[in-house]
Write a protein that holds these residues in place. Structure first.
Motif, PDB file in Angstrom:
ATOM      1  N   PHE A 345      96.190  -1.792  33.359  1.00 61.52           N
ATOM      2  CA  PHE A 345      95.590  -1.102  32.231  1.00 61.52           C
ATOM      3  C   PHE A 345      94.125  -0.856  32.578  1.00 61.52           C
ATOM      4  O   PHE A 345      93.397  -1.780  32.941  1.00 61.52           O
ATOM      5  N   ILE A 346      93.690   0.393  32.464  1.00 60.61           N
ATOM      6  CA  ILE A 346      92.390   0.841  32.972  1.00 60.61           C
ATOM      7  C   ILE A 346      91.458   1.167  31.811  1.00 60.61           C
ATOM      8  O   ILE A 346      91.873   1.820  30.850  1.00 60.61           O
ATOM      9  N   ALA A 347      90.217   0.724  31.897  1.00 66.36           N
ATOM     10  CA  ALA A 347      89.208   1.028  30.881  1.00 66.36           C
ATOM     11  C   ALA A 347      88.350   2.197  31.358  1.00 66.36           C
ATOM     12  O   ALA A 347      87.795   2.165  32.464  1.00 66.36           O
ATOM     13  N   VAL A 348      88.224   3.224  30.517  1.00 70.94           N
ATOM     14  CA  VAL A 348      87.487   4.439  30.868  1.00 70.94           C
ATOM     15  C   VAL A 348      86.219   4.501  30.011  1.00 70.94           C
ATOM     16  O   VAL A 348      86.294   4.642  28.781  1.00 70.94           O
ATOM     17  N   GLY A 349      85.075   4.390  30.632  1.00 65.57           N
ATOM     18  CA  GLY A 349      83.813   4.408  29.895  1.00 65.57           C
ATOM     19  C   GLY A 349      83.658   5.666  29.058  1.00 65.57           C
ATOM     20  O   GLY A 349      83.905   6.781  29.533  1.00 65.57           O
ATOM     21  N   SER A 350      83.244   5.498  27.782  1.00 62.82           N
ATOM     22  CA  SER A 350      83.146   6.632  26.859  1.00 62.82           C
ATOM     23  C   SER A 350      81.860   6.618  26.043  1.00 62.82           C
ATOM     24  O   SER A 350      81.657   7.474  25.186  1.00 62.82           O
ATOM     25  N   ARG A 351      80.973   5.690  26.299  1.00 60.08           N
ATOM     26  CA  ARG A 351      79.754   5.513  25.514  1.00 60.08           C
ATOM     27  C   ARG A 351      78.624   6.398  26.056  1.00 60.08           C
ATOM     28  O   ARG A 351      78.467   6.558  27.267  1.00 60.08           O
ATOM     29  N   ASN A 352      77.838   6.977  25.147  1.00 57.42           N
ATOM     30  CA  ASN A 352      76.654   7.728  25.548  1.00 57.42           C
ATOM     31  C   ASN A 352      75.557   7.465  24.520  1.00 57.42           C
ATOM     32  O   ASN A 352      75.534   8.057  23.440  1.00 57.42           O
ATOM     33  N   GLU A 353      74.648   6.572  24.861  1.00 60.07           N
ATOM     34  CA  GLU A 353      73.608   6.164  23.924  1.00 60.07           C
ATOM     35  C   GLU A 353      72.655   7.310  23.603  1.00 60.07           C
ATOM     36  O   GLU A 353      72.171   7.426  22.469  1.00 60.07           O
ATOM     37  N   SER A 354      72.371   8.168  24.559  1.00 63.53           N
ATOM     38  CA  SER A 354      71.427   9.260  24.325  1.00 63.53           C
ATOM     39  C   SER A 354      71.944  10.243  23.283  1.00 63.53           C
ATOM     40  O   SER A 354      71.162  10.939  22.634  1.00 63.53           O
ATOM     41  N   ARG A 355      73.255  10.319  23.094  1.00 66.26           N
ATOM     42  CA  ARG A 355      73.850  11.211  22.108  1.00 66.26           C
ATOM     43  C   ARG A 355      74.307  10.470  20.857  1.00 66.26           C
ATOM     44  O   ARG A 355      74.933  11.069  19.974  1.00 66.26           O
ATOM     45  N   GLY A 356      73.997   9.187  20.775  1.00 65.28           N
ATOM     46  CA  GLY A 356      74.374   8.411  19.601  1.00 65.28           C
ATOM     47  C   GLY A 356      75.845   8.057  19.545  1.00 65.28           C
ATOM     48  O   GLY A 356      76.344   7.640  18.483  1.00 65.28           O
TER      49      GLY A 356
END
Length: 390
Positions: A345-356
């Motif tokens: 099971f693979i985790a795909v990064g989806s966070r972008n702090e600059s865009r909130g």
């Protein structure tokens, strides 16, 4: 920069599909529109999807031109009973329902992978079984598909799934060998004593006091009964008793959850739990009724399958952006597939702090950086291809 082989029109279709699904969320075992869209897209590719698998699931098979093994690729489809607070143009059109965990992303990614596999099946060795699963959020969706034959004709030799991961920045991938997500158990315990006036406790049997001692005693599972290096959490999260401040009630109830990573420990937990609460009940002269339910087992990634996924991820985002320490006490019923066949099971990064885009899973303002879609699809595609050629 991430390296993907999806052409710009395919990336736009991937985004459009995700947004369409996001705007039309459906709860567990109610994913009729989503399943219909999935089946329609599969038929347009020349596939023959089987619908209604495990009630609302869809399964399709991509046959390669050359003989070989079978790989299962899975995406979940269900949403959550949450009122969306985002103002994006693709926000949920259905009050009280929201794709607050990213399953819209997973379905869109697997559809994109299906299109690529079909286009390249002249070079494909073996076959890919595409599984679009209902009811991950409430548990049982994976097992319902398995019971309905999702792992038969042909049985897969490996299984891979993925999840957008809001704790990882977009452009990063998590591939964790071994235990990654916890088993999830649910309990309800009712202590029954004898009610009386609170001013005369000696005339009754207090189930509230009994329940309080049971809550404390259950913590000994983690503190005294389990190897400290094997994580386990026992949490009483709901308590219910009584109708007036001056009356000791006849019964008291608690609900809660038990989580652990270790499969052997997981098998032992119901017996340990029952022994402790029944022992406390006997000590306080109460009777005890226990309803202990299992939602999913621990999600444990096979070491070899994790290595294949890690190699694929490194090709897409670079080795420096692949991490191997993603673990959580949250649960995932992809574990049901991993109990039957090795996989990852693979985790795909989806966070972008600059865009909130920072809100966690199940939050009413959850949303992802959609750059993760092409990245995740490419990682899943390459992982499948690497397994089939390894």
């Amino acid at each position: 920069m991430p390296s993907t082989r999806f052409a710009p029109p395919d990336v736009q279709q991937l985004i459009d599909t995700r947004r369409d699904l996001h705007a039309h969320p459906e709860l567990a075992f109610e994913e009729s529109r989503t399943a219909g869209l999935v089946a329609e897209r599969q038929r347009a590719l020349g596939l023959s999807p089987r619908t209604g698998v495990g009630r609302t699931g869809v399964v399709a098979l991509v046959e390669g031109a050359r003989p070989g093994r079978t790989v299962l690729l899975r995406a979940d489809m269900d949403a959550l009973p949450i009122e969306e607070e985002n103002e994006a143009p693709y926000r949920s059109r259905h009050p009280g329902r929201m794709h607050a965990c990213g399953h819209d992303c997973h379905t869109a990614m697997l559809l994109a992978v299906a299109k690529r596999l079909v286009a390249e099946r002249g070079e494909l060795r073996g076959r890919a079984k595409l599984v679009f699963q209902p009811a991950e959020e409430v548990g049982g969706g994976a097992q319902s598909m398995i019971d309905d034959g999702a792992l038969r004709d042909p049985k897969p030799d490996a299984a891979f799934g993925l999840h957008v991961w809001q704790e990882l920045a977009v452009g990063r991938i998590g591939v964790t060998p071994g235990p990654m997500m916890a088993a999830v158990d649910d309990f309800r315990v009712t202590m029954t004593g004898r009610g009386t006036h609170a001013a005369a406790p000696q005339l009754g049997i207090d189930p509230v006091l009994c329940l309080a001692h049971a809550i404390t005693a259950l913590q000994s599972i983690a503190s005294r009964e389990v190897d400290p290096l094997k994580a386990v959490v026992v949490s009483a999260t709901q308590l219910s008793a009584g109708s007036a401040f001056n009356i000791i009630p006849g019964s008291a109830t608690m609900n809660g959850t038990v989580r652990c990573f270790d499969a052997a420990l997981w098998r032992e937990l119901p017996g340990r739990f029952e022994r402790i609460v029944q022992g406390v009940a006997q000590a306080f002269q109460c009777t005890c009724e226990v309803d202990y339910k299992r939602y999913n087992g621990p999600t444990v990634n096979d070491l070899r399958m994790a290595e294949i996924a890690r190699e694929a991820a490194a090709e897409v985002v670079g080795a420096a952006n692949v991490v191997d320490d993603i673990r959580t006490m949250g649960g995932e019923d992809f574990s049901a597939f991993l109990l039957e066949v090795p996989g990852c099971f693979i985790a795909v990064g989806s966070r972008n702090e600059s865009r909130g885009l920072v809100h966690g899973h199940h939050h009413p303002r959850f949303d992802v950086d959609e750059d993760c879609l092409a990245i995740g699809a490419e990682v899943l595609l390459r992982t499948a291809q690497k397994f089939l050629t390894s």
